[in-house]
Design a protein around this motif. Structure first.
Motif, PDB file in Angstrom:
ATOM      1  N   ARG A 136      22.837  42.340  43.205  1.00  0.00           N
ATOM      2  CA  ARG A 136      23.222  40.938  43.395  1.00  0.00           C
ATOM      3  C   ARG A 136      22.106  40.022  42.881  1.00  0.00           C
ATOM      4  O   ARG A 136      20.984  40.067  43.397  1.00  0.00           O
ATOM      5  CB  ARG A 136      23.485  40.661  44.871  1.00  0.00           C
ATOM      6  CG  ARG A 136      24.644  41.450  45.454  1.00  0.00           C
ATOM      7  CD  ARG A 136      24.841  41.071  46.914  1.00  0.00           C
ATOM      8  NE  ARG A 136      25.997  41.712  47.497  1.00  0.00           N
ATOM      9  CZ  ARG A 136      25.959  42.822  48.220  1.00  0.00           C
ATOM     10  NH1 ARG A 136      24.790  43.428  48.433  1.00  0.00           N
ATOM     11  NH2 ARG A 136      27.056  43.335  48.732  1.00  0.00           N
ATOM     12  N   THR A 138      32.387  43.520  35.958  1.00  0.00           N
ATOM     13  CA  THR A 138      31.489  44.431  36.674  1.00  0.00           C
ATOM     14  C   THR A 138      30.402  43.656  37.400  1.00  0.00           C
ATOM     15  O   THR A 138      30.052  43.974  38.548  1.00  0.00           O
ATOM     16  CB  THR A 138      30.864  45.436  35.690  1.00  0.00           C
ATOM     17  OG1 THR A 138      31.906  46.107  34.968  1.00  0.00           O
ATOM     18  CG2 THR A 138      30.022  46.468  36.433  1.00  0.00           C
ATOM     19  N   LEU A 198      31.979  42.244  40.529  1.00  0.00           N
ATOM     20  CA  LEU A 198      32.166  43.249  41.573  1.00  0.00           C
ATOM     21  C   LEU A 198      30.844  43.632  42.227  1.00  0.00           C
ATOM     22  O   LEU A 198      30.776  43.857  43.439  1.00  0.00           O
ATOM     23  CB  LEU A 198      32.841  44.486  40.969  1.00  0.00           C
ATOM     24  CG  LEU A 198      34.313  44.289  40.573  1.00  0.00           C
ATOM     25  CD1 LEU A 198      34.808  45.476  39.758  1.00  0.00           C
ATOM     26  CD2 LEU A 198      35.187  44.096  41.807  1.00  0.00           C
ATOM     27  N   GLN A 199      29.770  43.686  41.428  1.00  0.00           N
ATOM     28  CA  GLN A 199      28.451  43.954  41.996  1.00  0.00           C
ATOM     29  C   GLN A 199      27.998  42.807  42.889  1.00  0.00           C
ATOM     30  O   GLN A 199      27.364  43.031  43.929  1.00  0.00           O
ATOM     31  CB  GLN A 199      27.441  44.182  40.868  1.00  0.00           C
ATOM     32  CG  GLN A 199      27.679  45.481  40.115  1.00  0.00           C
ATOM     33  CD  GLN A 199      26.873  45.593  38.832  1.00  0.00           C
ATOM     34  OE1 GLN A 199      26.928  46.606  38.162  1.00  0.00           O
ATOM     35  NE2 GLN A 199      26.130  44.555  38.467  1.00  0.00           N
ATOM     36  N   PHE A 231      30.142  43.388  46.130  1.00  0.00           N
ATOM     37  CA  PHE A 231      30.058  44.644  46.884  1.00  0.00           C
ATOM     38  C   PHE A 231      28.761  45.407  46.672  1.00  0.00           C
ATOM     39  O   PHE A 231      28.617  46.533  47.153  1.00  0.00           O
ATOM     40  CB  PHE A 231      31.233  45.558  46.503  1.00  0.00           C
ATOM     41  CG  PHE A 231      32.576  44.934  46.728  1.00  0.00           C
ATOM     42  CD1 PHE A 231      33.086  44.800  48.008  1.00  0.00           C
ATOM     43  CD2 PHE A 231      33.320  44.452  45.662  1.00  0.00           C
ATOM     44  CE1 PHE A 231      34.331  44.219  48.223  1.00  0.00           C
ATOM     45  CE2 PHE A 231      34.559  43.862  45.863  1.00  0.00           C
ATOM     46  CZ  PHE A 231      35.067  43.743  47.146  1.00  0.00           C
ATOM     47  N   GLY A 256      30.030  48.092  43.584  1.00  0.00           N
ATOM     48  CA  GLY A 256      30.820  47.415  42.562  1.00  0.00           C
ATOM     49  C   GLY A 256      30.901  48.178  41.258  1.00  0.00           C
ATOM     50  O   GLY A 256      31.894  48.061  40.528  1.00  0.00           O
ATOM     51  N   LEU A 284      33.744  50.480  41.650  1.00  0.00           N
ATOM     52  CA  LEU A 284      35.009  49.758  41.575  1.00  0.00           C
ATOM     53  C   LEU A 284      35.346  49.392  40.134  1.00  0.00           C
ATOM     54  O   LEU A 284      36.521  49.407  39.738  1.00  0.00           O
ATOM     55  CB  LEU A 284      34.942  48.502  42.445  1.00  0.00           C
ATOM     56  CG  LEU A 284      34.792  48.753  43.947  1.00  0.00           C
ATOM     57  CD1 LEU A 284      34.652  47.433  44.699  1.00  0.00           C
ATOM     58  CD2 LEU A 284      35.982  49.548  44.478  1.00  0.00           C
ATOM     59  N   THR A 324      30.687  35.674  39.709  1.00  0.00           N
ATOM     60  CA  THR A 324      29.249  35.975  39.647  1.00  0.00           C
ATOM     61  C   THR A 324      28.420  34.745  39.971  1.00  0.00           C
ATOM     62  O   THR A 324      27.457  34.802  40.745  1.00  0.00           O
ATOM     63  CB  THR A 324      28.885  36.505  38.242  1.00  0.00           C
ATOM     64  OG1 THR A 324      29.641  37.694  37.984  1.00  0.00           O
ATOM     65  CG2 THR A 324      27.401  36.827  38.156  1.00  0.00           C
TER      66      THR A 324
END
Length: 348
Positions: A178, A236, A239-240, A243, A247, A250, A321
């Motif tokens: 993140r 991507t 998702l990171q 999660f 991510g 995922l 993001t």
């Protein structure tokens, strides 16, 4: 130290959960690929019948009566119209019936995938044989000599997708899943954009001038490649951001496990089971493969929808993001590499 203590120290609960997640991805990979590809079966393939009205009506009735509904026939009165609709990708094939002869002609387009072409030829040969007629085949949009099976566009897009999620994964593993703030999220997106432009160009050059696998505009393929890579990479990153390191898994679930078998590459869309045929156009591999084939073999037609799909993935991924980064406290540490609770250095 007892074995149980060693095991607890060696395999943390977080690591155990990630291993279980990897096992789940593996099983989903097997189920998705085998489920989609183990038994290609034509269903409602769009075909045209070009013939005088009475002959066309009779032929359409015969085609609609085929077991399993492999074809979705419609009548056209003009051969040029049929050829034009094939190049526009509105139909997949056309049967030209000549009442003055015992031979009819099937127009195909192997550029959309050899598996579909073979299936259509097999079906129409059986139909013609039952009518004691013969069949000639003409390829309106043939795959190039260097593109055996019409698969090069699919493999090119798969390579771009792999580059997109791996680049985003490397950013996560090296500096935390993140980003700590909006500025660092923008930097990651900028790196992703630069990587997308470079990888899109190199992929297009390899597939075109270097290997001679795909005809069509290198510039158009370059633009497509940059969009595919950035769409997957931005998704991507998003998702990171949501999660953490999970991510990445995922992203693999969406792009590799769901996206690749449903992309219409090895088995074109009309031959896929309903579930994979439904999700394929909405995922980056499917949208990218369709567009690459259109650029290579169909004069760049019918690409607006797939390009909007890819643009939506890129826009939504970028927005998530940035939003998630703005919600984090400036300089807050985030989860780092797999098996670590925090990043070993300041997140970027």
């Amino acid at each position: 130290m007892r074995f149980a203590d060693e095991l607890r120290n060696a395999v943390t609960p977080r690591a155990a959960a990630l291993v279980i997640g990897v096992l789940a991805l593996q099983l989903l990979f097997i189920a998705s690929y085998i489920g989609a590809l183990h038994h290609p079966d034509p269903k409602d393939v769009k075909v045209a019948v070009v013939a005088p009205p009475q002959a066309a009506e009779q032929a359409i009735e015969r085609l609609r009566a085929l077991p399993g509904d492999p074809l979705d026939p419609r009548a056209l009165t003009d051969e040029q119209d049929a050829r034009g609709q094939m190049l526009q990708r509105d139909i997949d094939a056309a049967l030209l019936i000549d009442p003055r002869s015992t031979e009819d002609t099937l127009l195909t387009a192997s550029g959309q995938g050899a598996a579909e072409t073979r299936a259509l030829i097999r079906i129409f040969e059986q139909v013609e044989r039952a009518q004691q007629r013969t069949l000639a085949v003409e390829d309106v949009a043939p795959a190039s000599a260097g593109d055996a099976g019409g698969l090069s566009s699919f493999y090119l897009v798969v390579g771009w997708c792999v580059g997109g999620y791996l680049c985003a994964a490397v950013l996560a593993i090296s500096a935390g899943a993140r980003p700590a703030n909006s500025s660092r999220a923008l930097l990651r997106l900028a790196v992703m954009a630069l990587y997308s432009v470079v990888s899109g160009l190199l992929g297009a050059v390899i597939a075109g001038p270097v290997l001679g696998a795909l005809p069509g505009s290198v510039a158009a393929l370059w633009g497509l490649g940059a969009l595919v890579v950035f769409a997957v990479g931005a998704a991507t990153l998003a998702l990171q951001s949501l999660f953490g390191i999970v991510g990445i898994g995922l992203a693999i679930l969406l792009v590799v496990i769901a996206g690749n078998p449903s992309a219409g590459g090895a088995v074109p869309g009309p031959l896929l089971p309903d579930f994979w045929r439904s999700i394929g156009p909405a995922l980056p591999p499917g949208a990218g493969t369709w567009t690459a084939r259109s650029i290579a073999y169909f004069l760049g037609n019918a690409v607006m929808g797939p390009l909007l799909v890819l643009s939506a993935w890129a826009a939504v991924g970028t927005s998530i993001t940035l939003i998630m980064a703005s919600l984090r406290r400036n300089g807050e540490e985030d989860g780092g590499p797999v098996g670590a609770g925090t990043s070993p250095r300041a997140p970027a």
